[in-house]
Scaffold this motif. Structure first.
Motif, PDB file in Angstrom:
ATOM      1  N   VAL A 333       0.840  -1.183   0.000  1.00 58.36           N
ATOM      2  CA  VAL A 333       0.000   0.000   0.000  1.00 58.36           C
ATOM      3  C   VAL A 333       0.886   1.248   0.000  1.00 58.36           C
ATOM      4  N   GLU A 334       0.467   2.275  -0.725  1.00 60.42           N
ATOM      5  CA  GLU A 334       1.187   3.548  -0.789  1.00 60.42           C
ATOM      6  C   GLU A 334       0.295   4.656  -0.240  1.00 60.42           C
ATOM      7  N   GLU A 335       0.921   5.762   0.172  1.00 62.73           N
ATOM      8  CA  GLU A 335       0.119   6.869   0.704  1.00 62.73           C
ATOM      9  C   GLU A 335      -0.872   7.369  -0.334  1.00 62.73           C
ATOM     10  N   GLY A 336      -0.479   7.349  -1.605  1.00 57.08           N
ATOM     11  CA  GLY A 336      -1.385   7.789  -2.655  1.00 57.08           C
ATOM     12  C   GLY A 336      -2.595   6.899  -2.844  1.00 57.08           C
ATOM     13  N   ASP A 337      -2.570   5.697  -2.254  1.00 59.76           N
ATOM     14  CA  ASP A 337      -3.710   4.785  -2.351  1.00 59.76           C
ATOM     15  C   ASP A 337      -4.809   5.135  -1.357  1.00 59.76           C
ATOM     16  N   ILE A 338      -4.465   5.903  -0.327  1.00 56.16           N
ATOM     17  CA  ILE A 338      -5.427   6.212   0.733  1.00 56.16           C
ATOM     18  C   ILE A 338      -6.497   7.152   0.187  1.00 56.16           C
ATOM     19  N   ARG A 339      -7.749   6.735   0.290  1.00 54.87           N
ATOM     20  CA  ARG A 339      -8.868   7.540  -0.234  1.00 54.87           C
ATOM     21  C   ARG A 339      -9.556   8.373   0.843  1.00 54.87           C
ATOM     22  N   GLY A 340      -9.243   8.112   2.102  1.00 50.79           N
ATOM     23  CA  GLY A 340      -9.893   8.894   3.147  1.00 50.79           C
ATOM     24  C   GLY A 340      -9.371   8.538   4.523  1.00 50.79           C
ATOM     25  N   ASP A 341      -9.664   9.397   5.481  1.00 49.79           N
ATOM     26  CA  ASP A 341      -9.251   9.235   6.875  1.00 49.79           C
ATOM     27  C   ASP A 341     -10.510   8.918   7.677  1.00 49.79           C
ATOM     28  N   LEU A 342     -10.483   7.847   8.465  1.00 47.26           N
ATOM     29  CA  LEU A 342     -11.698   7.371   9.134  1.00 47.26           C
ATOM     30  C   LEU A 342     -11.696   7.589  10.643  1.00 47.26           C
ATOM     31  N   HIS A 343     -10.747   8.370  11.164  1.00 48.63           N
ATOM     32  CA  HIS A 343     -10.713   8.635  12.604  1.00 48.63           C
ATOM     33  C   HIS A 343     -10.083  10.006  12.814  1.00 48.63           C
ATOM     34  N   THR A 344     -10.924  11.013  13.048  1.00 49.50           N
ATOM     35  CA  THR A 344     -10.451  12.381  13.253  1.00 49.50           C
ATOM     36  C   THR A 344     -11.353  13.093  14.258  1.00 49.50           C
ATOM     37  N   HIS A 345     -10.844  14.194  14.805  1.00 51.66           N
ATOM     38  CA  HIS A 345     -11.579  14.927  15.847  1.00 51.66           C
ATOM     39  C   HIS A 345     -11.645  16.414  15.528  1.00 51.66           C
ATOM     40  N   THR A 346     -12.606  17.077  16.144  1.00 51.67           N
ATOM     41  CA  THR A 346     -12.776  18.520  15.994  1.00 51.67           C
ATOM     42  C   THR A 346     -12.802  19.169  17.376  1.00 51.67           C
ATOM     43  N   ASP A 347     -12.964  20.482  17.395  1.00 51.99           N
ATOM     44  CA  ASP A 347     -13.014  21.192  18.675  1.00 51.99           C
ATOM     45  C   ASP A 347     -14.336  20.991  19.410  1.00 51.99           C
ATOM     46  N   LEU A 348     -15.226  20.148  18.871  1.00 50.80           N
ATOM     47  CA  LEU A 348     -16.419  19.789  19.632  1.00 50.80           C
ATOM     48  C   LEU A 348     -16.024  18.975  20.862  1.00 50.80           C
ATOM     49  N   THR A 349     -14.930  18.199  20.746  1.00 50.99           N
ATOM     50  CA  THR A 349     -14.400  17.495  21.919  1.00 50.99           C
ATOM     51  C   THR A 349     -12.973  17.982  22.161  1.00 50.99           C
ATOM     52  N   ASP A 350     -11.970  17.143  21.959  1.00 51.41           N
ATOM     53  CA  ASP A 350     -10.610  17.546  22.323  1.00 51.41           C
ATOM     54  C   ASP A 350      -9.750  17.945  21.135  1.00 51.41           C
ATOM     55  N   GLY A 351     -10.361  18.150  19.977  1.00 54.00           N
ATOM     56  CA  GLY A 351      -9.614  18.642  18.828  1.00 54.00           C
ATOM     57  C   GLY A 351      -9.333  20.125  18.947  1.00 54.00           C
ATOM     58  N   LEU A 352      -8.484  20.634  18.043  1.00 51.11           N
ATOM     59  CA  LEU A 352      -8.070  22.034  18.095  1.00 51.11           C
ATOM     60  C   LEU A 352      -8.634  22.862  16.955  1.00 51.11           C
ATOM     61  N   ALA A 353      -9.279  22.211  15.992  1.00 50.17           N
ATOM     62  CA  ALA A 353      -9.781  22.925  14.820  1.00 50.17           C
ATOM     63  C   ALA A 353     -11.277  22.661  14.653  1.00 50.17           C
ATOM     64  N   SER A 354     -11.933  23.584  13.965  1.00 52.40           N
ATOM     65  CA  SER A 354     -13.371  23.450  13.745  1.00 52.40           C
ATOM     66  C   SER A 354     -13.654  22.346  12.732  1.00 52.40           C
ATOM     67  N   LEU A 355     -14.880  21.916  12.701  1.00 54.20           N
ATOM     68  CA  LEU A 355     -15.320  20.921  11.719  1.00 54.20           C
ATOM     69  C   LEU A 355     -15.047  21.413  10.311  1.00 54.20           C
ATOM     70  N   GLU A 356     -15.390  22.658  10.038  1.00 52.52           N
ATOM     71  CA  GLU A 356     -15.203  23.206   8.693  1.00 52.52           C
ATOM     72  C   GLU A 356     -13.730  23.225   8.294  1.00 52.52           C
ATOM     73  N   ASP A 357     -12.857  23.596   9.233  1.00 49.99           N
ATOM     74  CA  ASP A 357     -11.423  23.639   8.912  1.00 49.99           C
ATOM     75  C   ASP A 357     -10.864  22.244   8.667  1.00 49.99           C
ATOM     76  N   MET A 358     -11.296  21.273   9.459  1.00 45.90           N
ATOM     77  CA  MET A 358     -10.814  19.906   9.271  1.00 45.90           C
ATOM     78  C   MET A 358     -11.282  19.351   7.928  1.00 45.90           C
ATOM     79  N   VAL A 359     -12.527  19.615   7.580  1.00 51.83           N
ATOM     80  CA  VAL A 359     -13.067  19.129   6.303  1.00 51.83           C
ATOM     81  C   VAL A 359     -12.329  19.772   5.133  1.00 51.83           C
ATOM     82  N   THR A 360     -12.091  21.072   5.218  1.00 53.51           N
ATOM     83  CA  THR A 360     -11.377  21.768   4.138  1.00 53.51           C
ATOM     84  C   THR A 360      -9.965  21.220   3.965  1.00 53.51           C
ATOM     85  N   ALA A 361      -9.281  20.973   5.082  1.00 48.17           N
ATOM     86  CA  ALA A 361      -7.918  20.437   5.010  1.00 48.17           C
ATOM     87  C   ALA A 361      -7.906  19.031   4.436  1.00 48.17           C
ATOM     88  N   ALA A 362      -8.910  18.238   4.775  1.00 50.49           N
ATOM     89  CA  ALA A 362      -8.996  16.882   4.223  1.00 50.49           C
ATOM     90  C   ALA A 362      -9.246  16.923   2.729  1.00 50.49           C
TER      91      ALA A 362
END
Length: 574
Positions: A333-362
């Motif tokens: 498997v290569e990094e370019g094969d990865i189609r998505g990230d299935l475990h991430t957090h936002t500032d709703l709990t202990d994340g540091l970024a908003s939902l919108e910022d995390m989605v945009t970065a993804a």
């Protein structure tokens, strides 16, 4: 993330510890801890911000911002230095021990005058800690384990820190005139989880300009050794970097030799000897007359020995030579094969970024899908509620389609309780697209209880992924003592994917675990567990670990098209 962010994060975390040690306000210590995390995960280089800009970072108030400005402009903070002076150096040394908190370190100093690891070991073995309030046999065992972890780690650093330095060195030396190739080798190229030192190779006709440039790099604190073929420096972060300059026509041989591992190199040299050849860092030579056979690329050296090119992440003498001779090496498997990230957090709990910022970065990473999986309510400090998670789901549904090529999945990271129970009832869990379940507490249950706990979570019909399965933190906390063969069997039976958590402090599962689990027919998910947008690129370390576990695209569910992924998430449990 700019290096000043990491320096400021370390300073503020140290200050938080010092405040706690010296009996200061617990709320103040906690405030500095939160600010440290926020700055460490902030995407902008904080050295470019003034006090007002710093205060726009969550959890950074005026007083903290002023200290950050003071540090960035002078390299020191008066308040931190005053607090350091009030805490004995020996107590600060004890803080390096995993699993020993600041208050206990101060108690050891005040009550038993312990100010070194050696003195602490003596006190434990003499059972002198047991009379102290808050100490006992269990505390002694934890301390011994923490010291063992610290000693095992030694001067090795996380792969992410080593990669940052190596990328910078390679980038700088590649600009020197006459450079025909530049790359890092060694354990870093093999993607080991911790690194002792960094090996950098340059292909050039003349070594002098590179040795001079290397020793003059702004982050070179000390030139340890200098020569025509090899120069070693110690960076301002304390990491040793070795530079070797090779003739361009020896590039492949040098890269192969200095990448290792030692055991892998011994195996291929044995093949060379049987063929009447000799392999060194300068090339493959005929033993009979010393004539060079091949040397310019790794591929041609392997081919001359009857082998396909073997990816660096497999070069650990774990069967890769035999597999290569049988033409049975996996297509990793290569990094370019990865189609998505299935475990991430936002500032709703202990994340540091908003939902919108995390989605945009993804979306900027080109993902086809992306899951938000904030913590569920049984991890009480996160203060999750049904209303909060349902409101987030509504926002996720509205954002889905904003980035036309990326679909959003609304999930949660459930907490696996002491008996294997998870946070929400079945009817509520049925509303999520994805449920990751992880252990976050009660790490020291018996082996049988921990095993049953994990197996029960796997058997939950709504749990799709077992998150950071061993719970380890590299150099800080060992993995839990469970029968993981039983857990792997349960995952295969129930259709639960095992997570390879890509955070460099976790890399959980380890490569050895992956190799074992793969034999059971388990599927895997390589996730970042990102708590800020700067964590999303950690995917490279998770993929490297997956490669070390011999995984292919078919083994990793988040390389699959969305339709196939959804079928897996519904799975046999449904």
């Amino acid at each position: 993330m700019g290096r000043p962010n990491e320096e400021v994060e370390a300073l503020l975390q140290e200050y938080a510890d010092l405040v706690a040690i010296s009996g200061g306000d617990a709320f103040k210590a906690r405030a500095y801890e939160k600010a440290a995390r926020a700055i460490g995960g902030h995407p902008t280089d904080v050295s470019t911000l003034d006090a007002k800009g710093l205060q726009e970072i969550p959890n950074v108030g005026k007083s903290i911002a002023e200290k950050v400005v003071e540090f960035l402009s002078t390299g020191r903070v008066a308040a931190v230095e005053e607090t350091r002076a009030s805490v004995p150096a020996g107590v600060r040394e004890l803080l390096a021990i995993p699993m020993l908190g600041p208050r206990k370190a101060m108690t050891l100093y005040e009550e038993l005058q312990i100010s070194s690891v050696e003195q602490l070991l003596d006190a434990v073995h003499e059972q002198r800690l047991r009379d102290l309030k808050g100490f006992g046999e269990k505390t002694e065992a934890n301390i011994l384990h923490g010291i063992a972890l610290m000693q095992k780690a030694g001067k090795r650093i996380l792969i992410s820190a080593a990669t940052d330095v190596a990328d910078q060195v390679v980038g700088d030396l590649s600009q020197v005139e006459g450079c025909e190739g530049c790359a890092y080798a060694g354990s870093l190229r093999r993607m080991q989880e911790t690194i002792g030192d960094v090996d950098v190779l340059v292909a050039a006709e003349a070594s002098g300009p590179f040795m001079e440039a290397f020793g003059s790099l702004p982050y070179a604190a000390e030139v340890i050794a200098s020569g025509r073929k090899k120069t070693s420096i110690r960076t301002t972060k304390g990491l040793q970097v070795d530079l070797r300059v090779l003739p361009p026509d020896s590039w492949g041989a040098g890269l192969l030799y200095f990448t290792g591992s030692k055991a892998h190199n011994i195996r291929i040299r044995e093949i060379a000897v049987r063929d009447g050849l000799k392999l060194s860092e300068y090339g493959l030579f005929r033993t009979e007359d010393g004539a060079k056979v091949v040397s310019e690329t790794e591929e041609e050296i392997y081919a001359r020995l009857g082998l396909p090119w073997i990816p660096p992440t497999l070069r650990e003498d774990r069967g890769e030579i035999a597999a290569g001779l049988r033409d049975e090496l996996p297509e990793l498997v290569e990094e370019g094969d990865i189609r998505g990230d299935l475990h991430t957090h936002t500032d709703l709990t202990d994340g540091l970024a908003s939902l919108e910022d995390m989605v945009t970065a993804a979306a900027a990473r080109g993902y086809a899908y992306y899951a938000v999986t904030d913590h569920a309510p049984n991890l009480y400090m996160q203060r999750m509620t049904d209303a909060k998670i349902l409101a987030q789901r509504e926002t996720v549904r509205k954002l889905d389609g904003k980035h036309r090529r990326m679909r959003l999945l609304h999930g949660t990271e459930l907490n696996i309780g002491p008996d294997g129970e998870v946070d929400w009832p079945d009817d509520f869990l049925a509303g999520f697209d994805l449920c990751v379940a992880s252990v976050h507490s009660h790490f020291r249950q018996s082996r049988d209880k921990l095993t049953r706990r994990l197996v029960r979570a796997c058997e939950n019909p709504h749990v799709a992924v077992l998150g950071h399965p061993t719970t380890r933190l590299i150099g800080k906390r060992p993995g839990i003592d469970a029968d993981f063969d039983a857990v792997f069997e349960a995952c295969a039976r129930t259709g639960t994917a095992l997570e390879i958590n890509a955070h460099p402090e976790r890399l959980d599962l380890r490569d050895e675990d992956i190799l074992r689990a793969k034999r059971y027919g388990v599927k895997f998910a390589v996730n970042t567990d990102a708590h800020s947008v700067t964590h999303l690129p950690y995917m490279r370390y998770g993929v490297g670990t997956a490669q070390r576990g011999w995984l292919t695209e078919d083994d990793v569910i988040n390389t699959w098209p969305l339709q196939r992924l959804r079928r897996f998430l519904a799975g046999p449990k449904a």
